[in-house]
Design an enzyme around this catalytic site. Sequence first.
Site, PDB file in Angstrom:
ATOM      1  N   HIS A  85       0.816  -1.219   0.000  1.00 60.31           N
ATOM      2  CA  HIS A  85       0.000   0.000   0.000  1.00 60.31           C
ATOM      3  C   HIS A  85       0.848   1.268   0.000  1.00 60.31           C
ATOM      4  O   HIS A  85       0.515   2.253   0.638  1.00 60.31           O
ATOM      5  CB  HIS A  85      -0.948   0.011   1.210  1.00 60.31           C
ATOM      6  N   ASN A  89      -3.630  -5.990  -4.714  1.00 60.74           N
ATOM      7  CA  ASN A  89      -5.068  -6.251  -4.622  1.00 60.74           C
ATOM      8  C   ASN A  89      -5.906  -5.179  -5.294  1.00 60.74           C
ATOM      9  O   ASN A  89      -7.058  -5.399  -5.627  1.00 60.74           O
ATOM     10  CB  ASN A  89      -5.499  -6.364  -3.155  1.00 60.74           C
ATOM     11  N   ASP A 121      -0.952  -5.183   5.836  1.00 55.84           N
ATOM     12  CA  ASP A 121      -1.871  -6.072   5.112  1.00 55.84           C
ATOM     13  C   ASP A 121      -1.515  -6.182   3.642  1.00 55.84           C
ATOM     14  O   ASP A 121      -0.813  -5.340   3.088  1.00 55.84           O
ATOM     15  CB  ASP A 121      -3.311  -5.554   5.245  1.00 55.84           C
ATOM     16  N   GLU A 122      -2.038  -7.228   3.019  1.00 55.18           N
ATOM     17  CA  GLU A 122      -2.033  -7.395   1.574  1.00 55.18           C
ATOM     18  C   GLU A 122      -0.654  -7.223   0.937  1.00 55.18           C
ATOM     19  O   GLU A 122      -0.478  -6.450  -0.009  1.00 55.18           O
ATOM     20  CB  GLU A 122      -3.036  -6.425   0.936  1.00 55.18           C
ATOM     21  N   ILE A 123       0.290  -7.946   1.469  1.00 54.06           N
ATOM     22  CA  ILE A 123       1.612  -7.938   0.843  1.00 54.06           C
ATOM     23  C   ILE A 123       1.576  -8.908  -0.330  1.00 54.06           C
ATOM     24  O   ILE A 123       1.214 -10.067  -0.191  1.00 54.06           O
ATOM     25  CB  ILE A 123       2.697  -8.357   1.855  1.00 54.06           C
TER      26      ILE A 123
END
Lengths: 558, 558
Positions: free
Chosen positions: B268, B293, B332-334
Amino acid sequence: MQVRLSLLLALFPSALALWPQPTSINTGKTALKLAHGFDIKLSVPNAPSDLKDAVSRAKGFLKTDALAALVIDRGASAAGALKSAKSLPSLTVEFAAKNGKVKSISEEAIAPIGTRDEGYTLSVPADGSPAVLKANSTLGLFRGLQTFGQIWFDFSGTTYTLEAPIQISDKPAYPYRGFMLDTARNFYPVADIKRTLDAMSWVKINTLHWHVVDSQSFPLQIPGFEKLSKNGAYNPSAVYTPKDVKDIVSYAAARGIDVIPEIDTPGHTSVISKSFPEHIACAEAKPWASFANEPPAGQLRLASAATTKFTASLLKAAAGLFPGQFFSTGGDEINANCYTQDKQTQSDLSASGKTFAQALDSFTQASHAALRSAGKSAVVWEVLTPLHTEMVLDNPVTLANDTVVMVWISSEHVQAVAQSGHRLVHAASDYFYLDCGHGGWVGAFPTGNSWCDPFKTWQHAYVFDPVANLTAAQASLVLGGQSLLWSEQSSPANLDATVWPRAASTAELFWSGPGGDVQKALSRLHEVVYRFRQRGVAANSLQPEWCVLRPGDCDLTA
Amino acid sequence: MQVRLSLLLALFPSALALWPQPTSINTGKTALKLAHGFDIKLSVPNAPSDLKDAVSRAKGFLKTDALAALVIDRGASAAGALKSAKSLPSLTVEFAAKNGKVKSISEEAIAPIGTRDEGYTLSVPADGSPAVLKANSTLGLFRGLQTFGQIWFDFSGTTYTLEAPIQISDKPAYPYRGFMLDTARNFYPVADIKRTLDAMSWVKINTLHWHVVDSQSFPLQIPGFEKLSKNGAYNPSAVYTPKDVKDIVSYAAARGIDVIPEIDTPGHTSVISKSFPEHIACAEAKPWASFANEPPAGQLRLASAATTKFTASLLKAAAGLFPGQFFSTGGDEINANCYTQDKQTQSDLSASGKTFAQALDSFTQASHAALRSAGKSAVVWEVLTPLHTEMVLDNPVTLANDTVVMVWISSEHVQAVAQSGHRLVHAASDYFYLDCGHGGWVGAFPTGNSWCDPFKTWQHAYVFDPVANLTAAQASLVLGGQSLLWSEQSSPANLDATVWPRAASTAELFWSGPGGDVQKALSRLHEVVYRFRQRGVAANSLQPEWCVLRPGDCDLTA
C-alpha cells in the site's frame, strides 16, 4: 515509459466527456478557449423567458463549473496550447424551424410523449468564429445548452477545450427517460426536489415520476381533500401545498422535465384511513405482514361504490395540480387477505355479484375514466393480483390502449407486458432500483437483507438491453426507462450520493441507446460526478481519485 | 383501541433514549423541564479550558437540538404534564476524585489505553433541585455531558423529559471504541473530519483510526518528508499539513478521542515511488492485478537496508505529529509476486541470505523499533504473508507484546489472533466494514460486486459477540472494536449518511457490551439519527418516518 504514457493522456484527455453521449459527434484536436466577454446570444423570435433563464444558467455554469480536466496534471500540459488558442466569442442559439411557432421549453416539456422534439445540432468551430446551437424546438435548444456546458474545462481561470472543432448532432433514442422519487416513506423538502430536477436536466432526464404519497404519509395537499395531508403528513411542514406543486412542476418544465404524479391505488393507501376510515380496509391491521408487504396495512375498499367514487374524485382533483399527460394510479402489491378479512368488502362483493377480479376491474376503470375526463392518460405498475399473477397479463382488468405500464418486479416480465400491447417503461427492480442492497429495514430482524439485493451498480444498469427478447413491434412499445429511489431507507441525507451518478447511467442508456461500453463510459461518468459537485450536487465517488485521473488504469485488465 | 395505545406510547415514549445505553439506569415517570435560565456549573478545581468548552457546547445543544419526541404526537400529549412540571435550574459538573489531579480532557483522552477513566454518574432529580454529574476524571465528565444532552426533547420551546428522576452510573465495557477513515483513496477536507469527530464523541467513540495515506495518494505532510505529499497528494489543497494534523488531533482530544495514525507498510505504498522511486518495488506495474489487490501496485523494498532505514525514519517523523500511544504500520495485503519480480529485492535477499519471511520480520522489527523510540506502541493488521497465511499466526514476524492486532479479514480469525497473545481490536470486514455492498469499483467489469458483500447493516454489527469462542484469558485481550470506512467508493459526498447511524451501533456494542436487543435498540437509534441531523450531521434514515414515530410497529412480528 509509464510517465510518457501519462503525459500523452494528459495532452489528449480522452474523448469529449459528454453525458449522455450524443448520437453523432466529430471532434478535432485544436485548443479553443472561451473569450473573456464570451456570450450566449439568442436568435429566437420572441424567445420565451424559460429559454432566457436557461441561457443565463448556462452562462453561470461556464464560470462556476471551473472543472479542471480529470487527468494527472489537471490540464497543465495544455497551458502552451491555450496561449495560442483562438477565443470563442459566442454561442448563437438559433431556432431553426422555418415558420415554426416558438413555444416555451415548459410547454414543450409536457407535450404528449412521442410528439416532443428534443434534437439539436451544435457546432463549435476552432477558428474563433461563433459556435452555433440549432434546434427546431426550444426543448431541443435546452438539451443542446446542457451539452455545450459539458465541453469545457478550467485551467488557471481559462475555460477551454482541446478538441475543437466540434460537430454534434443529437436526439434521444427513447422519448421517456425518468427518475422516480418516493416522498412518502420519508419526506423531501422542495429544495431537495429542485436540486434533483436540476441534476436530472444536466443529463437530459425528462421525467420525474413522483411517487408522492403512500401508506406511510400523505404529504400532497389536494384541493377539496386537504384533510388527507392535514392528518396524513408527517408534520405540518412536511406538506407539498398546491403552491409547492406548482413551483416544482414549473421548475421541472423549465428544465425540460415532465412530472408524472402517482397516487398508488387501491393498495398503499393506509394513511387515507386517518381522514376517511370508511374507505380503507384492514387499516393498520396487525400483524402487518399478513395484510401488506410493508407496514402499515390498508387498502381502498375497491368493491365499494362509495370508495370507487371517492377515489375517482380524489384522482381527478389531484390531476388538476399537474399539467402533464400522465398520471399514475399505481396498482401494485394488492393484498388478498386484507380484502378477505374485510367484512365490508365481502358484503360489497356479495351485493354486486362481482368476483374480486371484476371489482378490481371496475375500480380501475372508474379511476382511469376520471383521469381521462381530466385529460390524462393512466400509468400503472405491472400489478400483482391477490393470486400473485400479473394484472396486465392474465387478469380481467381492462386497460385502455393509451395506458402505460411500468415494469418493476422483474425485467423478466418485460416480454409479457409487451405482449399485452401496452406501451411500457423499464423500471425493473433487478436493474434500476437505487435503494436496493442496504439491508433489511423492518424491525426485530437482525439477519434481514434487502429484498432486492444486491446493490444495483451503474455498470449493471448501463448494459441493460431495453429490447431483449422483444419483436420489432413489441420493441416499439418501449417508451424508455428510469431509475427509482424508494425511501424506506432513504432521505434527504443520502439523496444526492445514492442517486448520482447512478441515475445518469440509466439516463445515457435511454438517451444514447443501448450498447454502451462500461469501460469507455467510466471516465465520462467520473466527469458527471465532478461537474455535479461543482454545481452543488453531492454525487458519490465511483473510484479512488487516482483512478479518476488515469482513465483505464483501474480497469480489471489494466 | 389503536388510538389509545398510541396515546399511551406518547405519554411514555419508551425508555430514555440514550445511546450508547449506560451500564445502569433508573428512571421515573415525572415530567421535568429545563429552567429558562438553566445553567451548567463547573465544580472542578482549575477547570481545564477543554472542559469549559465542552460545557459550552453542551449548553448550546440543549438549545439547538430542539428535538421533538419521536412519537406520533411529537410530545403534544405531554403539554399538560409540562405545565405543572418542576424546572431544573442547573447541572453541577463535579470532579469527584479527592486529591485527584485535574487533567484536561485532551490529556486523558490520549493516555495509555486501559488507564483511562471514562466512567461517570449522573443524577437528575425530579423535584427541581440541581442535577449532578460526577466523575473522577474530566474524560468521565465529558462522557457524562454527552449523556445529559441526550435526555431532552423539545415541545413548543420547552426542553423536557418525562422520565425524571434519572439515576445513571456508567462506564464502558471496552476501552477501545473506534472509527476508521481512509483519507487516501479519496480525500476528506479537515471540516469533514472534524464533523465526524463531533459525531463520534456524541456516541462515546474514543478512537479515530486514521488510515491517512495509501498507494493512491499521500495527503500527509510529514516534516522532513514533504516531498511525499507534494508529489503524492491529489492536489495541493488535498494535504493535511502539520498544522491541520495538530488541529485535528487537538479537536479530537478535546472530544475525548485519541487518534491512531496509520502509514500502511510495506504494501500500500505505491505513491511513495513518485518521490523515492528507489524504495518501491513494482511501482505501478501492470497488469496491476498481478502485483496488488487494487491499483496501483507498489510496495516498499522491505529487503533493502536503505529502504528499511527510510521507512523507520519516515514512521518516526510521522509519529512526531501525533501525541497518542499507538501508531499503525499496517502490514496487510503484501503481494508476493511484486517482490518475486523485483530484481533488487531478489538481490537484496540473496545478499543478506534471508528468506522473504525473515526479511519481512527484520523490516517490521525495524519499523516498530523506530516507533518505540518515538514512544509509540505498534498496531498492525492481521497480515497476509505472500503465502496468504496470517502473519501473526504462523509466520516468523515477531511482534512485541504491546503490539495491537486489528482483525480485518474475517471475524473467524479472532480466535487465532487471540491465541497469539496479542491484544486485538475487532475490525472484521464481515461485520464492521461500512463500505461493503456497493458493487465492484474496478473498471471494465460490469458484473463486479463488492468483495465484502453484503452491506453490513447496523443490526448485523449490533449482535456481534466480541468474545465468541474465546477463553476468559483470551477475552481479556479484546480491547474493543471499530467500524471502518474505506474510500474506494466513498467521499465527503456520502460520508455522513454511510457512516451514521451504523457506526453508532458498533459504538454501543463496545461501550455497553454485547447482548443488546435490536428490537429494543431501534427506537433509540432513530433518535441518534434525528438528533444528529439537528446537529448538522446528515445521518441516514433506517426506516420510514411512520415507523420511527411508532416504536415497534414495523417489527417483523408486529
